[in-house]
Design a protein around this motif. Structure first.
Motif: not given
Ligand code: DC
Length: 226
Positions: A15-17, A37-39, A115-117
């Motif tokens: 439920g993080k997002s 971003i990873y997606r 990018m995140q920082r």
């Molecule tokens: O939160 P999410 O399910 O959208 O994240 C997708 C994938 O990205 C998840 O398998 C873990 C990875 N992730 C990560 O390694 N580090 C993060 N800060 C955010 C997500």
């Protein structure tokens, strides 16, 4: 640090997002979904027919990618890949798996760190992910580790799919949740773990309203008061 940062980490489906977004709205902070971003990197790999686990090909593709995040008038985070809005596309099931795989590659993590920082340097943020409190923003004023039992997380995902009129099989979802947990916590690069100074919030027994109330009360307790 002139800006305030709230780091929310935890496994997928806790439920993080939803909670981080609601807390950001309440506080007037920017919500940053780092998983998105990873997606986006995972989607880019799939579109190029690369194996998302390929530790050579995936990092080699990174300099060619133009990944940007933007915020609409609704305050929602949109992701763009080469200028295309991929906000919907990155939610596909295959992309979840690809994101989990690309995120285990150290070169991908290093590439996305700056990018995140930058978001946190320029705004007050509520940032959610897996390594925000441990790696990305170790000096965040508030750190929360948000989790729930795998069965509760799978159940929420299952209900969400049914509500959208999609087919779902609970056992398959539960197996997926466990597989992603295992990969996210056992990878060598920035594995998912609770920062020693993070407050644990377990939402297994809480509904959304109860979880948000608890989250906001933790934030209020932890935020430095002037
Ligand atoms: O939160 P999410 O399910 O959208 O994240 C997708 C994938 O990205 C998840 O398998 C873990 C990875 N992730 C990560 O390694 N580090 C993060 N800060 C955010 C997500």
């Amino acid at each position: 640090m002139t800006h305030c940062a709230i780091a929310i980490d935890g496994p997928s489906g806790a439920g993080k997002s939803t909670l981080a977004k609601a807390a950001a709205k309440e506080l007037g902070f920017l919500y940053v979904d780092t998983g998105a971003i990873y997606r986006t990197v995972g989607l880019a790999a799939l579109r190029r027919d690369l194996s998302p686990s390929d530790e050579t090909a995936v990092p080699a593709m990174l300099p060619e990618l133009v990944i940007t995040a933007g915020y609409g008038p609704d305050g929602l985070q949109h992701m763009y890949l080469q200028g295309e809005d991929v906000t919907e596309a990155i939610r596909q099931h295959a992309v979840s798996d690809a994101a989990s795989r690309v995120s285990a590659i150290p070169a991908v993590r290093d590439y996305l760190l700056e990018m995140q920082r930058r978001f946190a340097a320029e705004h007050d943020v509520v940032m959610d992910g897996r390594d925000i409190g441990t790696v990305v923003l170790p000096d965040a004023q508030v750190k929360i580790f948000l989790t729930a039992a795998p069965e509760a997380r799978a159940r929420r995902r299952y209900d969400e799919l049914l509500a959208r009129g999609q087919e779902a099989d609970f056992e398959t979802i539960l197996a997926d949740v466990k597989a992603r947990d295992h990969r996210d916590t056992h990878r060598a690069a920035a594995p998912l773990r609770q920062a020693p100074d993070a407050v644990l919030l377990d939402t297994t027994q809480l509904d959304l309203e109860g979880s948000l109330a608890r989250l906001l009360s933790i934030i209020k307790e932890q935020l430095p008061h002037e």
